[in-house]
Write an enzyme that holds these catalytic residues in place. Structure first.
Site, PDB file in Angstrom:
ATOM      1  N   GLN A  21      44.334  19.725 -20.815  1.00  0.00           N
ATOM      2  CA  GLN A  21      43.370  20.364 -19.906  1.00  0.00           C
ATOM      3  C   GLN A  21      44.047  21.309 -18.909  1.00  0.00           C
ATOM      4  OE1 GLN A  21      40.135  20.235 -20.156  1.00  0.00           O
ATOM      5  NE2 GLN A  21      39.850  18.510 -21.560  1.00  0.00           N
TER       6      GLN A  21
ATOM      7  N   ASN B  90      40.784  15.125 -17.416  1.00  0.00           N
ATOM      8  CA  ASN B  90      39.693  15.829 -18.086  1.00  0.00           C
ATOM      9  C   ASN B  90      38.321  15.547 -17.504  1.00  0.00           C
ATOM     10  OD1 ASN B  90      40.782  13.391 -19.381  1.00  0.00           O
ATOM     11  ND2 ASN B  90      38.950  13.479 -20.633  1.00  0.00           N
TER      12      ASN B  90
ATOM     13  N   SER C 106      46.442  21.652 -26.858  1.00  0.00           N
ATOM     14  CA  SER C 106      45.463  21.783 -27.934  1.00  0.00           C
ATOM     15  C   SER C 106      44.818  23.164 -27.848  1.00  0.00           C
ATOM     16  CB  SER C 106      44.407  20.695 -27.736  1.00  0.00           C
ATOM     17  OG  SER C 106      43.422  20.791 -28.720  1.00  0.00           O
TER      18      SER C 106
ATOM     19  N   CYS D 154      35.113  14.274 -25.842  1.00  0.00           N
ATOM     20  CA  CYS D 154      36.051  13.806 -26.868  1.00  0.00           C
ATOM     21  C   CYS D 154      36.505  12.388 -26.624  1.00  0.00           C
ATOM     22  CB  CYS D 154      37.237  14.754 -26.979  1.00  0.00           C
ATOM     23  SG  CYS D 154      37.650  15.510 -25.447  1.00  0.00           S
TER      24      CYS D 154
END
Ligand code: PLP
Length: 392
Positions: free
Chosen positions: A184, A150, A206, A331
């Site tokens: 990702q 990420n 997600s 995050c």
């Protein structure tokens, strides 16, 4: 002008998703477990949502379990596996650059007596497959390696890791499992569980990274994988993940997934051209910029250091011009050490490179024209900082 370049933190929800979710929330508020018509209607919507989420893995809907987020999907793998009685398998092989959603449960399992091997990375966040092979022993329970990092945007060699795992299991009669955090990767590279990822057993994703709603995720679990639930209760998700289903979010996730994988190649090619345009502009126009992402990194991430500046200050300077970027992973900002991002540290960046690092992350909505604007403002911000030491 607003240029949103923090899409790895989260994306703007598709309008179609927002409309669908509002409609479902307003009109289909039944509990999918209820026996009456409203419940059946909600159950039907769940089924349709799950079918569409499964498109993201080219998998069967039965292999998709809904979770409340990517973090829960990752936790389910590590904590759920730890509940399966396998007295001899006590080793988890992961990397030093995973998201905290994997690193933290791995650390918790270490406290409970598991052995955790964290593979290191090179300057561009690549792991060494020989190191993985050397770590793989008969007491290994799980390999967990993320699909795309990420912060750096490095694409991990999942196909090769899967082949290594398969060959090892065949040679030793073991059942080492392979999980990847694909949060990702979904919508940027193929996560096809019948092709590239045919030897991957579990994948976490997600919705909010693919223009879907926040607070909903999924875990792909290949048929036949022995994993115990980690959320216990009313027995939803075939007993695998208890809790009343968030039907509007499942519908929204399904639609986002369908939209984002529809023309995966076209969308990622567009993002790649925008990313490379910005990269080229930075390298040619801004002195001493150091590109931290590998050349063959994912289309959605570009990490660059501007030594002699502070990323955080540049970020706020750009914000004043309507440009939104990140210094690292939003995050996982609570996971930073006093020395900055654990990922950039693991990559061996010098302190000045870590201090001056910025992450630009792209979506299909970004354009090359926007990048001209960004380059102009970024150049001014970096040069201004270097000249004055700060903007005070
Ligand atoms: N894994 C990776 C690689 C991430 O980038 C993120 C969020 O940024 C997560 C897991 C956590 O996902 P969620 O925000 O849905 O919990």
């Amino acid at each position: 002008m607003i240029v949103y370049l923090d899409n790895s933190a989260t994306t703007r929800q598709y309008d179609e998703v927002t409309d669908l979710m509002a409609d479902v929330a307003k009109n289909c508020y039944g509990n999918p477990s209820s026996l009456h018509g409203l419940g059946l209607e909600a159950e039907k919507l769940m089924k349709e949502g799950r079918r569409k989420i499964a498109l993201g893995f080219n998998a069967s809907p039965e292999e998709v379990y809904i979770t409340s987020c990517g973090t829960e999907a990752d936790n389910t793998v590590l904590m759920g596996l730890a509940r399966v009685p396998r007295p001899r398998a006590k080793k988890i092989i992961t990397t030093a650059v995973e998201h905290p959603a994997v690193l933290e449960p791995a650390q918790e399992l270490e406290r409970r007596g598991f052995e955790v091997v964290r593979l290191g990375v090179d300057r561009h966040c690549r792991i060494d497959l020989d190191e993985l092979k050397a770590a793989l022993t008969e007491d290994t329970l799980l390999i967990s390696v993320m699909a795309v990092n990420n912060e750096a945007g490095t694409i991990m060699p999942l196909k090769e890791i899967g082949e290594i795992k398969k060959a090892f299991n065949k040679a030793h009669g073991t059942k080492v499992l392979f999980h990847t955090d694909g949060v990702q990767a979904l919508g940027k590279i193929s996560l096809d569980t019948k092709k590239e990822l045919k030897d991957v057993d579990m994948i976490s994703v997600s919705a909010h990274k693919i223009h879907g709603p926040k607070g909903i995720g999924a875990l792909y679990v290949r048929k036949g994988t022995n994993l115990l639930p980690f959320m216990l209760g009313g027995g939803q998700e075939k007993g695998f993940r208890s809790g009343t289903e968030n039907v509007p979010a499942v519908c929204g996730f399904g639609l986002a997934c369908e939209m984002t994988v529809k023309d995966l190649e076209g969308r990622s090619a567009h993002m790649m051209s925008v990313r490379n345009y910005l990269k080229q502009g930075i390298v040619t126009q801004i002195a001493d910029a150091v590109v931290n992402s590998p050349d063959d990194g994912v289309c959605s991430v570009l990490n660059v250091s501007f030594p002699g500046t502070r990323g955080e200050v540049i970020l706020h300077r750009l914000e004043q011009e309507g440009i939104y970027v990140s210094t690292g992973s939003a995050c996982s900002s609570n996971h930073k050490t006093s020395k900055g991002s654990h990922v950039l540290n693991a990559m061996g960046l010098k302190p000045k490179e870590i201090e001056g690092a910025l992450r630009f992350s792209f979506s299909e909505f970004n354009t090359v024209e926007e990048m001209d604007y960004v380059l102009d403002k970024l150049k001014t911000a970096v040069e201004g900082f270097r000249k004055l030491g700060s903007f005070r």
